[in-house]
Design an enzyme around this catalytic site. Structure first.
Site, PDB file in Angstrom:
ATOM      1  N   GLU A 178      -2.337   7.992  -4.337  1.00  0.00           N
ATOM      2  CA  GLU A 178      -2.765   7.477  -5.647  1.00  0.00           C
ATOM      3  C   GLU A 178      -4.252   7.696  -5.932  1.00  0.00           C
ATOM      4  OE1 GLU A 178      -1.740   3.256  -4.881  1.00  0.00           O
ATOM      5  OE2 GLU A 178      -3.826   2.799  -5.317  1.00  0.00           O
ATOM      6  N   ARG A 233       0.857  -1.186   0.000  1.00  0.00           N
ATOM      7  CA  ARG A 233       0.000   0.000   0.000  1.00  0.00           C
ATOM      8  C   ARG A 233       0.894   1.237   0.000  1.00  0.00           C
ATOM      9  NH1 ARG A 233      -3.544  -2.371  -1.816  1.00  0.00           N
ATOM     10  NH2 ARG A 233      -5.613  -2.812  -1.015  1.00  0.00           N
ATOM     11  N   HIS A 249      -0.926   0.614  -9.794  1.00  0.00           N
ATOM     12  CA  HIS A 249      -1.720  -0.362  -9.012  1.00  0.00           C
ATOM     13  C   HIS A 249      -2.263  -1.473  -9.924  1.00  0.00           C
ATOM     14  CE1 HIS A 249      -3.976  -0.594  -4.957  1.00  0.00           C
ATOM     15  NE2 HIS A 249      -3.859  -1.789  -5.465  1.00  0.00           N
ATOM     16  N   ASP A 272       4.196  -0.037  -7.118  1.00  0.00           N
ATOM     17  CA  ASP A 272       2.913  -0.269  -7.791  1.00  0.00           C
ATOM     18  C   ASP A 272       1.812   0.515  -7.080  1.00  0.00           C
ATOM     19  OD1 ASP A 272       1.268  -1.647  -9.774  1.00  0.00           O
ATOM     20  OD2 ASP A 272       0.386  -2.693  -8.060  1.00  0.00           O
TER      21      ASP A 272
HETATM   22  P1  NAD Z   1      -1.957 -11.294   4.134  1.00  0.00           P
HETATM   23  O1  NAD Z   1      -2.996 -10.879   5.107  1.00  0.00           O
HETATM   24  O2  NAD Z   1      -1.946 -12.727   3.657  1.00  0.00           O
HETATM   25  O3  NAD Z   1      -0.490 -11.005   4.759  1.00  0.00           O
HETATM   26  C1  NAD Z   1      -0.153  -9.848   5.459  1.00  0.00           C
HETATM   27  C2  NAD Z   1       0.985 -10.194   6.417  1.00  0.00           C
HETATM   28  O4  NAD Z   1       1.403  -8.993   7.074  1.00  0.00           O
HETATM   29  C3  NAD Z   1       0.577 -11.189   7.523  1.00  0.00           C
HETATM   30  O5  NAD Z   1       1.482 -12.261   7.564  1.00  0.00           O
HETATM   31  C4  NAD Z   1       0.642 -10.348   8.797  1.00  0.00           C
HETATM   32  O6  NAD Z   1       1.026 -11.096   9.947  1.00  0.00           O
HETATM   33  C5  NAD Z   1       1.682  -9.324   8.436  1.00  0.00           C
HETATM   34  N1  NAD Z   1       1.610  -8.119   9.262  1.00  0.00           N
HETATM   35  C6  NAD Z   1       0.507  -7.445   9.657  1.00  0.00           C
HETATM   36  N2  NAD Z   1       0.858  -6.383  10.420  1.00  0.00           N
HETATM   37  C7  NAD Z   1       2.198  -6.401  10.497  1.00  0.00           C
HETATM   38  C8  NAD Z   1       3.155  -5.565  11.155  1.00  0.00           C
HETATM   39  N3  NAD Z   1       2.771  -4.506  11.868  1.00  0.00           N
HETATM   40  N4  NAD Z   1       4.464  -5.864  11.019  1.00  0.00           N
HETATM   41  C9  NAD Z   1       4.848  -6.949  10.303  1.00  0.00           C
HETATM   42  N5  NAD Z   1       4.000  -7.787   9.683  1.00  0.00           N
HETATM   43  C10 NAD Z   1       2.687  -7.506   9.770  1.00  0.00           C
HETATM   44  O7  NAD Z   1      -2.055 -10.305   2.924  1.00  0.00           O
HETATM   45  P2  NAD Z   1      -1.563 -10.521   1.418  1.00  0.00           P
HETATM   46  O8  NAD Z   1      -2.655 -11.154   0.628  1.00  0.00           O
HETATM   47  O9  NAD Z   1      -0.212 -11.149   1.423  1.00  0.00           O
HETATM   48  O10 NAD Z   1      -1.466  -9.012   0.932  1.00  0.00           O
HETATM   49  C11 NAD Z   1      -0.479  -8.123   1.449  1.00  0.00           C
HETATM   50  C12 NAD Z   1      -0.834  -6.709   1.033  1.00  0.00           C
HETATM   51  O11 NAD Z   1      -0.693  -6.567  -0.376  1.00  0.00           O
HETATM   52  C13 NAD Z   1      -2.315  -6.356   1.284  1.00  0.00           C
HETATM   53  O12 NAD Z   1      -2.510  -5.880   2.596  1.00  0.00           O
HETATM   54  C14 NAD Z   1      -2.600  -5.293   0.267  1.00  0.00           C
HETATM   55  O13 NAD Z   1      -2.395  -4.028   0.859  1.00  0.00           O
HETATM   56  C15 NAD Z   1      -1.549  -5.527  -0.820  1.00  0.00           C
HETATM   57  N6  NAD Z   1      -2.158  -5.895  -2.108  1.00  0.00           N
HETATM   58  C16 NAD Z   1      -1.797  -5.175  -3.209  1.00  0.00           C
HETATM   59  C17 NAD Z   1      -2.317  -5.489  -4.460  1.00  0.00           C
HETATM   60  C18 NAD Z   1      -1.914  -4.724  -5.703  1.00  0.00           C
HETATM   61  O14 NAD Z   1      -2.573  -4.860  -6.749  1.00  0.00           O
HETATM   62  N7  NAD Z   1      -0.838  -3.947  -5.661  1.00  0.00           N
HETATM   63  C19 NAD Z   1      -3.236  -6.549  -4.584  1.00  0.00           C
HETATM   64  C20 NAD Z   1      -3.570  -7.280  -3.447  1.00  0.00           C
HETATM   65  C21 NAD Z   1      -3.025  -6.959  -2.211  1.00  0.00           C
END
Ligand code: NAD
Length: 335
Positions: A265, A236, A297, A260
């Site tokens: 944004e 994000r 994105h 990305d």
């Molecule tokens: P997920 O929930 O599977 O994984 C997130 C991880 O972050 C978890 O393992 C959690 O324990 C960890 N976490 C949470 N708070 C934390 C902290 N303070 N310090 C360290 N680790 C922490 O999510 P995901 O499916 O892997 O997605 C990750 C991120 O990618 C999403 O939150 C979203 O913002 C982003 N995303 C971006 C796109 C894109 O098109 N660019 C698409 C989907 C998701």
């Protein structure tokens, strides 16, 4: 259900949603504009709406939807920071989302950004098209043997780490909930965030945006990084303090940045602003650096992800209309 009002529709949404809806006997009415309290009156006659990341589904909008007879808000994305869930519950509305559509899509785009940034593909592409076949300024480094720090080892972070292990990179990881079995299986080492930052040639962010993760990379944490390291962010935008990144790019503390997602944004990404004067000075400055690569994105944008988004969204719309069970893990609010 009479019809579903679909907001903020792009051509690729229609292409995937239309056949999925037809297969389930649903009628969709597509709008290119976004849903907000101002545009909510256009839902008249619909019992459900389908929205994306930039529709503004606040309390006023939800009230207008409820008054118009809408019972279901179906998000065709994973994030839901744009929906007032408390207000939805108070109004007796159901809200669903698509929690995971393709972590592979995002992980693969992360690696695409890293490879392009490191091997200067974005510059080479333009040079060669201009019949400039010189190689000056295009020197990269082998990923093999270098260290990548994966911050956040959820679905996407883990896949990114696994792909980069395949390149022969050493992988360090940081997460508040480490997965020791996974780490052992893929020869990944969990460590603290400062240790990860100090040792990594590349830092890749895969965290959700939370109060405690906002500006995870800022002046103080960037100073802990290896001089000349790369940052890749497909998480994000607000995980990064853009002002601090600009300063670190200018001083050379950061060797390159691939994004990305961008802090500001909203209102820019997903839209064509060519021909306009860009009002965001920090984005404008970022785009001037040869060692910065920005995509709008698009990490999620694969056929597989769009197919899955359409499947989950239209299945829930059908099940809701039939009064049957909604898909597991998709319900954010229910009366
Ligand atoms: P997920 O929930 O599977 O994984 C997130 C991880 O972050 C978890 O393992 C959690 O324990 C960890 N976490 C949470 N708070 C934390 C902290 N303070 N310090 C360290 N680790 C922490 O999510 P995901 O499916 O892997 O997605 C990750 C991120 O990618 C999403 O939150 C979203 O913002 C982003 N995303 C971006 C796109 C894109 O098109 N660019 C698409 C989907 C998701």
């Amino acid at each position: 259900m009479s019809f579903v009002a679909v907001f903020d529709t792009k051509p690729y949404d229609r292409e995937y949603l239309e056949p999925a809806a037809a297969a389930r006997g649903l009628t969709l009415r597509f709008h290119e504009f976004r849903l907000s309290s101002e545009t909510a009156p256009t839902v008249a006659g619909a019992r459900a709406v389908c929205v994306f990341v930039n529709d503004r589904v606040d309390a006023a909008c939800l009230r207008a939807l409820a008054d118009a007879g809408v019972r279901l808000v179906a998000l065709r994305c994973a994030g839901f920071n744009n929906v007032d869930l408390k207000a939805a519950r108070e109004l007796g509305l159901t809200v669903t989302r698509v929690p995971a559509y393709s972590p592979h899509a995002v992980a693969e785009h992360t690696v695409a950004l890293l490879l392009a940034l490191n091997r200067r593909i974005h510059r080479a592409y333009h040079r060669v098209r201009d019949h400039n076949f010189s190689l000056a300024g295009l020197v990269g480094f082998d990923l093999f043997g270098k260290t990548v720090g994966i911050v956040g080892t959820g679905k996407i972070g883990r896949l990114t780490a696994q792909i980069l292990r395949g390149f022969g990179m050493n992988v360090l990881a940081y997460d508040v909930q480490p997965d020791a079995d996974w780490a052992q299986r893929f020869e990944v080492s969990y460590t603290t965030l400062p240790a990860l930052l100090a040792a990594s040639d590349v830092v890749s962010l895969h965290l959700p945006l939370l109060p405690e993760t906002r500006h995870l990379l800022r002046e103080e944490t960037i100073a802990q990084m290896k001089p000349g390291a790369y940052v890749v962010n497909t998480g994000r935008g607000k995980l990064i303090d853009t002002t601090a990144v600009l300063a670190a790019l200018k001083s050379g503390q950061l060797g390159g940045v691939a994004l990305d997602v961008y802090e500001e944004e909203e209102g820019l990404f997903f839209e064509d602003h060519s021909g306009e004067v860009l009002q965001d000075d920090e984005l404008t400055r970022l785009l001037t650096f040869p060692n910065v690569l920005v995509t709008s994105h698009q990490a999620f944008l694969t056929r597989e992800a769009l197919t899955e988004i359409a499947r989950v969204t239209t299945t829930n719309l059908r099940n809701f209309a039939d009064g049957t069970k909604l898909l597991d893990g998709t319900v954010l609010a229910a009366p």
